[in-house]
Design a protein around this motif. Structure first.
Motif, PDB file in Angstrom:
ATOM      1  N   ILE A  18      -5.173   8.285  -2.609  1.00 38.35           N
ATOM      2  CA  ILE A  18      -4.300   7.854  -1.509  1.00 38.35           C
ATOM      3  C   ILE A  18      -2.867   8.309  -1.774  1.00 38.35           C
ATOM      4  O   ILE A  18      -2.183   8.809  -0.879  1.00 38.35           O
ATOM      5  CB  ILE A  18      -4.358   6.317  -1.335  1.00 38.35           C
ATOM      6  CG1 ILE A  18      -5.741   5.896  -0.856  1.00 38.35           C
ATOM      7  CG2 ILE A  18      -3.302   5.845  -0.347  1.00 38.35           C
ATOM      8  CD1 ILE A  18      -5.994   4.400  -0.889  1.00 38.35           C
ATOM      9  N   VAL A  19      -2.415   8.128  -2.999  1.00 42.12           N
ATOM     10  CA  VAL A  19      -1.029   8.480  -3.342  1.00 42.12           C
ATOM     11  C   VAL A  19      -0.812   9.986  -3.243  1.00 42.12           C
ATOM     12  O   VAL A  19       0.247  10.443  -2.790  1.00 42.12           O
ATOM     13  CB  VAL A  19      -0.685   7.943  -4.755  1.00 42.12           C
ATOM     14  CG1 VAL A  19       0.677   8.465  -5.231  1.00 42.12           C
ATOM     15  CG2 VAL A  19      -0.688   6.425  -4.757  1.00 42.12           C
ATOM     16  N   GLN A  25      -2.942  13.511   6.256  1.00 39.13           N
ATOM     17  CA  GLN A  25      -4.335  13.459   5.825  1.00 39.13           C
ATOM     18  C   GLN A  25      -4.864  12.034   5.676  1.00 39.13           C
ATOM     19  O   GLN A  25      -5.976  11.833   5.242  1.00 39.13           O
ATOM     20  CB  GLN A  25      -4.494  14.201   4.495  1.00 39.13           C
ATOM     21  CG  GLN A  25      -4.236  15.676   4.603  1.00 39.13           C
ATOM     22  CD  GLN A  25      -4.313  16.347   3.247  1.00 39.13           C
ATOM     23  OE1 GLN A  25      -3.855  15.820   2.242  1.00 39.13           O
ATOM     24  NE2 GLN A  25      -4.912  17.540   3.244  1.00 39.13           N
ATOM     25  N   VAL A  26      -4.047  11.032   6.018  1.00 39.67           N
ATOM     26  CA  VAL A  26      -4.451   9.632   5.943  1.00 39.67           C
ATOM     27  C   VAL A  26      -4.762   9.168   7.363  1.00 39.67           C
ATOM     28  O   VAL A  26      -3.929   9.301   8.262  1.00 39.67           O
ATOM     29  CB  VAL A  26      -3.333   8.761   5.312  1.00 39.67           C
ATOM     30  CG1 VAL A  26      -3.739   7.293   5.304  1.00 39.67           C
ATOM     31  CG2 VAL A  26      -3.026   9.244   3.908  1.00 39.67           C
ATOM     32  N   ARG A  31      -0.536   4.552   4.700  1.00 44.40           N
ATOM     33  CA  ARG A  31      -0.879   4.734   3.285  1.00 44.40           C
ATOM     34  C   ARG A  31      -0.789   3.405   2.512  1.00 44.40           C
ATOM     35  O   ARG A  31      -1.671   3.076   1.723  1.00 44.40           O
ATOM     36  CB  ARG A  31       0.056   5.759   2.682  1.00 44.40           C
ATOM     37  CG  ARG A  31      -0.243   6.103   1.256  1.00 44.40           C
ATOM     38  CD  ARG A  31       0.830   6.998   0.669  1.00 44.40           C
ATOM     39  NE  ARG A  31       1.159   8.096   1.554  1.00 44.40           N
ATOM     40  CZ  ARG A  31       0.862   9.370   1.326  1.00 44.40           C
ATOM     41  NH1 ARG A  31       0.269   9.706   0.217  1.00 44.40           N
ATOM     42  NH2 ARG A  31       1.187  10.299   2.182  1.00 44.40           N
ATOM     43  N   ILE A  32       0.276   2.623   2.706  1.00 41.45           N
ATOM     44  CA  ILE A  32       0.467   1.373   1.960  1.00 41.45           C
ATOM     45  C   ILE A  32      -0.631   0.361   2.292  1.00 41.45           C
ATOM     46  O   ILE A  32      -1.070  -0.407   1.430  1.00 41.45           O
ATOM     47  CB  ILE A  32       1.889   0.792   2.191  1.00 41.45           C
ATOM     48  CG1 ILE A  32       2.214  -0.326   1.188  1.00 41.45           C
ATOM     49  CG2 ILE A  32       2.057   0.281   3.573  1.00 41.45           C
ATOM     50  CD1 ILE A  32       2.443   0.221  -0.188  1.00 41.45           C
ATOM     51  N   ILE A  35      -3.714   1.290   0.320  1.00 44.13           N
ATOM     52  CA  ILE A  35      -3.573   0.881  -1.083  1.00 44.13           C
ATOM     53  C   ILE A  35      -3.861  -0.611  -1.218  1.00 44.13           C
ATOM     54  O   ILE A  35      -4.572  -1.046  -2.134  1.00 44.13           O
ATOM     55  CB  ILE A  35      -2.164   1.238  -1.623  1.00 44.13           C
ATOM     56  CG1 ILE A  35      -2.034   2.764  -1.713  1.00 44.13           C
ATOM     57  CG2 ILE A  35      -1.913   0.597  -2.988  1.00 44.13           C
ATOM     58  CD1 ILE A  35      -0.634   3.246  -2.063  1.00 44.13           C
ATOM     59  N   ALA A  36      -3.360  -1.416  -0.278  1.00 47.62           N
ATOM     60  CA  ALA A  36      -3.593  -2.863  -0.331  1.00 47.62           C
ATOM     61  C   ALA A  36      -5.074  -3.185  -0.159  1.00 47.62           C
ATOM     62  O   ALA A  36      -5.634  -4.020  -0.881  1.00 47.62           O
ATOM     63  CB  ALA A  36      -2.760  -3.567   0.743  1.00 47.62           C
ATOM     64  N   VAL A  37      -5.743  -2.517   0.783  1.00 45.95           N
ATOM     65  CA  VAL A  37      -7.179  -2.762   1.011  1.00 45.95           C
ATOM     66  C   VAL A  37      -7.979  -2.394  -0.230  1.00 45.95           C
ATOM     67  O   VAL A  37      -8.878  -3.130  -0.655  1.00 45.95           O
ATOM     68  CB  VAL A  37      -7.677  -1.971   2.251  1.00 45.95           C
ATOM     69  CG1 VAL A  37      -9.189  -2.000   2.347  1.00 45.95           C
ATOM     70  CG2 VAL A  37      -7.057  -2.512   3.508  1.00 45.95           C
TER      71      VAL A  37
END
Length: 132
Positions: A18-19, A25-26, A31-32, A35-37
Motif C-alpha cells: 500500500i505504501v 493505483q489504489v 491509501r490511509i 492501511i487502517a483496514v
C-alpha cells in the motif's frame, strides 16, 4: 503459532504494498483507509487489498499456466469415390437410351396383346426381338 506468523507476514506485505503504490493505483478507498483496514483486520483486510484494493495494470496478475500439448489436426478421412463418374451429357444419353428401350418394350407388349400369341412365332415376332 504458524498461522499467526503467516497472517502477520501477509499483513506486513499488504502494508508495504500500500505504501509503495502510487495514488492512481489504489482503488475504492484512500491509501490511509486501506492501511487502517489491513492493520485492524489483518487477514480479511490483506485479502481485500490484494483482491480489490490495488490496481494490477493492463496485464493483470501474472499467473503461471500449464502448457497444453499441441493438438495435431486429425488426418482427413479419405474422400469417398464419386458414385457416378460419367459426365452430364453421358448420363442424359444413357437415360435417353433407357427411355427408348422402355418405349420399345411397351410397344412389343402392346403388339403381342393386339395380335395374340400366334405372332410370337411368326416373322414379325422375330423382328421385334432383334430390335431390343
Amino acid at each position: 503459532m504458524l498461522l499467526w506468523l503467516l497472517i502477520v507476514a501477509l499483513m506486513v506485505g499488504a502494508v508495504v504494498d500500500i505504501v509503495r503504490r502510487e495514488d492512481s493505483q489504489v482503488r475504492f478507498l484512500p491509501r490511509i483507509a486501506w492501511i487502517a483496514v489491513v492493520i485492524l483486520l489483518p487477514l480479511v483486510g490483506s485479502l481485500l487489498w490484494f483482491g480489490i484494493g490495488r490496481e494490477y495494470g493492463d496485464s493483470g496478475i501474472a499467473v503461471p499456466r500449464l502448457r497444453r500439448p499441441q493438438r495435431t489436426a486429425p488426418a482427413p478421412a479419405p474422400a469417398a469415390p464419386p458414385a457416378d463418374v460419367r459426365t452430364t451429357e453421358q448420363q442424359i444419353a444413357d437415360l435417353d437410351r433407357e427411355i427408348e428401350e422402355w418405349r420399345l418394350r411397351e410397344e412389343i407388349e402392346k403388339r403381342k396383346h393386339e395380335h395374340g400369341p400366334r405372332d410370337e412365332q411368326g416373322p414379325q415376332g422375330d423382328q421385334d426381338e432383334r430390335r431390343s
